[in-house]
Motif scaffolding. Structure first.
Motif, PDB file in Angstrom:
ATOM      1  N   PHE A   1       3.525  -4.276  -2.145  1.00  0.00           N
ATOM      2  CA  PHE A   1       3.391  -4.612  -0.735  1.00  0.00           C
ATOM      3  C   PHE A   1       3.207  -3.324   0.062  1.00  0.00           C
ATOM      4  O   PHE A   1       3.910  -2.336  -0.169  1.00  0.00           O
ATOM      5  CB  PHE A   1       4.636  -5.343  -0.224  1.00  0.00           C
ATOM      6  CG  PHE A   1       4.668  -5.495   1.276  1.00  0.00           C
ATOM      7  CD1 PHE A   1       5.298  -4.548   2.072  1.00  0.00           C
ATOM      8  CD2 PHE A   1       4.013  -6.551   1.889  1.00  0.00           C
ATOM      9  CE1 PHE A   1       5.289  -4.658   3.467  1.00  0.00           C
ATOM     10  CE2 PHE A   1       4.006  -6.671   3.285  1.00  0.00           C
ATOM     11  CZ  PHE A   1       4.645  -5.725   4.066  1.00  0.00           C
TER      12      PHE A   1
ATOM     13  N   GLU B   1       8.266   6.944  -8.824  1.00  0.00           N
ATOM     14  CA  GLU B   1       7.652   6.391 -10.040  1.00  0.00           C
ATOM     15  C   GLU B   1       7.477   7.464 -11.106  1.00  0.00           C
ATOM     16  O   GLU B   1       7.676   7.197 -12.294  1.00  0.00           O
ATOM     17  CB  GLU B   1       6.312   5.733  -9.696  1.00  0.00           C
ATOM     18  CG  GLU B   1       6.466   4.394  -8.982  1.00  0.00           C
ATOM     19  CD  GLU B   1       5.227   3.978  -8.194  1.00  0.00           C
ATOM     20  OE1 GLU B   1       4.104   4.210  -8.675  1.00  0.00           O
ATOM     21  OE2 GLU B   1       5.398   3.424  -7.082  1.00  0.00           O
TER      22      GLU B   1
ATOM     23  N   ILE C   1       4.420  -7.914  -6.747  1.00  0.00           N
ATOM     24  CA  ILE C   1       4.123  -6.707  -7.511  1.00  0.00           C
ATOM     25  C   ILE C   1       4.083  -5.511  -6.557  1.00  0.00           C
ATOM     26  O   ILE C   1       4.661  -4.460  -6.831  1.00  0.00           O
ATOM     27  CB  ILE C   1       2.763  -6.795  -8.250  1.00  0.00           C
ATOM     28  CG1 ILE C   1       2.734  -8.006  -9.191  1.00  0.00           C
ATOM     29  CG2 ILE C   1       2.491  -5.517  -9.026  1.00  0.00           C
ATOM     30  CD1 ILE C   1       1.379  -8.211  -9.871  1.00  0.00           C
TER      31      ILE C   1
ATOM     32  N   ALA D   1       6.858  -0.293   2.282  1.00  0.00           N
ATOM     33  CA  ALA D   1       6.115  -0.388   1.029  1.00  0.00           C
ATOM     34  C   ALA D   1       7.044  -0.724  -0.125  1.00  0.00           C
ATOM     35  O   ALA D   1       8.221  -0.337  -0.127  1.00  0.00           O
ATOM     36  CB  ALA D   1       5.383   0.921   0.748  1.00  0.00           C
ATOM     37  N   PHE D   2       6.493  -1.435  -1.089  1.00  0.00           N
ATOM     38  CA  PHE D   2       7.241  -1.834  -2.290  1.00  0.00           C
ATOM     39  C   PHE D   2       6.323  -1.796  -3.494  1.00  0.00           C
ATOM     40  O   PHE D   2       5.183  -2.270  -3.425  1.00  0.00           O
ATOM     41  CB  PHE D   2       7.811  -3.244  -2.126  1.00  0.00           C
ATOM     42  CG  PHE D   2       8.375  -3.811  -3.415  1.00  0.00           C
ATOM     43  CD1 PHE D   2       7.587  -4.583  -4.263  1.00  0.00           C
ATOM     44  CD2 PHE D   2       9.669  -3.519  -3.803  1.00  0.00           C
ATOM     45  CE1 PHE D   2       8.086  -5.075  -5.460  1.00  0.00           C
ATOM     46  CE2 PHE D   2      10.177  -4.005  -5.015  1.00  0.00           C
ATOM     47  CZ  PHE D   2       9.385  -4.777  -5.845  1.00  0.00           C
ATOM     48  N   HIS D   3       6.806  -1.242  -4.590  1.00  0.00           N
ATOM     49  CA  HIS D   3       6.071  -1.251  -5.851  1.00  0.00           C
ATOM     50  C   HIS D   3       6.982  -1.704  -6.982  1.00  0.00           C
ATOM     51  O   HIS D   3       8.111  -1.236  -7.097  1.00  0.00           O
ATOM     52  CB  HIS D   3       5.548   0.159  -6.194  1.00  0.00           C
ATOM     53  CG  HIS D   3       4.385   0.612  -5.370  1.00  0.00           C
ATOM     54  ND1 HIS D   3       3.879   1.896  -5.440  1.00  0.00           N
ATOM     55  CD2 HIS D   3       3.608  -0.027  -4.467  1.00  0.00           C
ATOM     56  CE1 HIS D   3       2.858   2.017  -4.623  1.00  0.00           C
ATOM     57  NE2 HIS D   3       2.671   0.879  -4.008  1.00  0.00           N
TER      58      HIS D   3
ATOM     59  N   LEU E   1       7.128   6.700  -2.897  1.00  0.00           N
ATOM     60  CA  LEU E   1       7.118   5.757  -4.023  1.00  0.00           C
ATOM     61  C   LEU E   1       6.587   6.461  -5.274  1.00  0.00           C
ATOM     62  O   LEU E   1       7.123   6.289  -6.376  1.00  0.00           O
ATOM     63  CB  LEU E   1       6.232   4.546  -3.712  1.00  0.00           C
ATOM     64  CG  LEU E   1       6.750   3.513  -2.720  1.00  0.00           C
ATOM     65  CD1 LEU E   1       5.730   2.386  -2.554  1.00  0.00           C
ATOM     66  CD2 LEU E   1       8.074   2.934  -3.164  1.00  0.00           C
TER      67      LEU E   1
ATOM     68  N   ILE F   1       4.126   5.888   0.575  1.00  0.00           N
ATOM     69  CA  ILE F   1       3.464   5.839  -0.734  1.00  0.00           C
ATOM     70  C   ILE F   1       3.733   7.117  -1.517  1.00  0.00           C
ATOM     71  O   ILE F   1       3.965   7.090  -2.731  1.00  0.00           O
ATOM     72  CB  ILE F   1       1.952   5.582  -0.581  1.00  0.00           C
ATOM     73  CG1 ILE F   1       1.729   4.153  -0.059  1.00  0.00           C
ATOM     74  CG2 ILE F   1       1.218   5.784  -1.896  1.00  0.00           C
ATOM     75  CD1 ILE F   1       0.287   3.830   0.297  1.00  0.00           C
TER      76      ILE F   1
ATOM     77  N   ARG G   1       1.423   6.159   4.539  1.00  0.00           N
ATOM     78  CA  ARG G   1       0.987   7.224   3.638  1.00  0.00           C
ATOM     79  C   ARG G   1       2.185   7.989   3.066  1.00  0.00           C
ATOM     80  O   ARG G   1       2.264   8.266   1.874  1.00  0.00           O
ATOM     81  CB  ARG G   1       0.052   8.192   4.374  1.00  0.00           C
ATOM     82  CG  ARG G   1      -0.450   9.303   3.468  1.00  0.00           C
ATOM     83  CD  ARG G   1      -1.472  10.173   4.170  1.00  0.00           C
ATOM     84  NE  ARG G   1      -2.686   9.428   4.512  1.00  0.00           N
ATOM     85  CZ  ARG G   1      -3.810   9.993   4.927  1.00  0.00           C
ATOM     86  NH1 ARG G   1      -3.869  11.312   5.049  1.00  0.00           N
ATOM     87  NH2 ARG G   1      -4.864   9.264   5.237  1.00  0.00           N
TER      88      ARG G   1
END
Lengths: 148, 148, 148, 148
Positions: free
Chosen positions: B42, A18, B40, A41-43, A14, A11, A8
């Motif tokens: 993860f 973004e 895209i 996490a990856f975006h 991220l 994100i 959480r």
């Protein structure tokens, strides 16, 4: 007490990155890793460079594995510099381009953020947005846990 | 007409999978790749296996690269089966464990979801939640673009 | 006299294989390598599997490097068989799925064709179309050079 | 609307490059990749360097993955430059030698051409022949599909 970055929180970081990227008109690849350098996490933002998928993750990994922003290595790894040749160690995982920043809590590296897709200056600015958010959430009392 | 999966849609799919995982009491690694097999998005749920970081991504890649659910390969790759030995091709990227499912739009593979962290049956169930959401969003008229 | 496969001949072989694939309603990845196992030409038919890019090339390589059709290995590499474990040697380049066939001239392996994308039986049939064309062109007198 | 490069178009581009190479008295390795960086077609001209098999493919991949001609990186990756160290990322797939050029349609990278075997200037000239052909075929109306 060890602080573990939850999905959480990752994100949230991220999203902060973004937002900054959108503000700057950039399409970025952004990764958050934990204290072991393992991906949380990856975006990949729409139209961001495919090459950045690997680079963002490894910038984050490098910031944890070397306990420093990758921008430090951009200088140190120049020919004649103290870290010349470091980017071929660790099976090429060490990235010497700016954009990777360690996340520090109670003086300990608890994770890292890595951004790739624009110039290093821009990547760093985007990564800093995540760092700022992380620090805000963890500065609310040194024992407060941002993972809510 | 080709459909490109946006980051926003990928996140919606990840969230659908995560809800299903939570419902089943599972901690999963979940990846979404595009039509070229490139990552895209993860997410690693809290306490999910570190080994699943690679496996989830490669399950998603395999589902696109082989144009089939990875569960098909679990059988086909058995000794004596038609695909025995396929998991040592492509530098080990082909995963023959269930949990990778291609995302299909207008009869074309436009991406893939990969889940790892529990048993294959459970991984498949979690991946199916993402697939269901994808189909719902793309079935709203065959030309409607879910990337809103 | 050593026979070297020219690019022109390689393309003729690819086209023969592609015609057969079209005839069978298949989308295939097709590769031709030389006597050193090095790639001369590769074509990915529309909609052919991305995984086949690597597999077709390595089927062709394997047929030269092992001096036999890869279908031989499909059996020999089964558990208990004489070549069990061979597919993890050579950094995983050895493919034990049918579809790779050596091209032989004057009793010498002068190259190989590799096909991937359908079932092994179908891949073999498509590869055989290339082999047949190769043999036709080289059987016009044992000294005749098909590279015209 | 996204444009997908067919095998037929890829071959036309390869042939344009090969004609230019012949004109210049060069033996080149030439590759065409799609929008995901995956190989569509590859030709090695007679006597072209074996080392160019990998380099041509990775120049094409780099042009797509970095959304720029690889010649940009030849400068940017110099010590002290903004991309110093970029060629050890992505498992060495990023090539910083000129000869890779992205193919752009409707402002989007839809593929890439990579040429290797001569000097970078010559490789670029050969790659440009493919680019020119691509642009001619796609400039016939912005919506016209060259895949005929």
């Amino acid at each position: 007490m060890n602080m573990l970055i939850s999905l959480r929180l990752a994100i949230v970081l991220l999203e902060a990155a973004e937002r900054k990227a959108l503000e700057l008109g950039l399409s970025e690849d952004i990764a958050i890793v934990d204290e072991g350098g393992n991906l949380i996490a990856f975006h990949r933002m729409d139209n961001a460079k495919i090459a950045g998928i690997d680079i963002a993750q490894n910038k984050a990994w490098t910031s944890v594995a070397m306990q420093m922003p990758t921008s430090n290595l951009a200088n140190a790894a120049l020919p004649g510099g103290p870290s010349f040749g470091i980017n071929t160690t660790n099976q090429g995982k060490i990235v010497i381009l700016g954009g990777g920043i360690p996340l520090i809590f109670n003086n300990k590296v608890v994770g890292g953020v890595g951004v790739s897709g624009a110039t290093s200056e821009q990547d760093i600015e985007v990564a800093n947005a995540a760092l700022l958010t992380f620090n805000k959430m963890t500065n609310a009392g040194s024992n407060s846990n941002p993972n809510k």
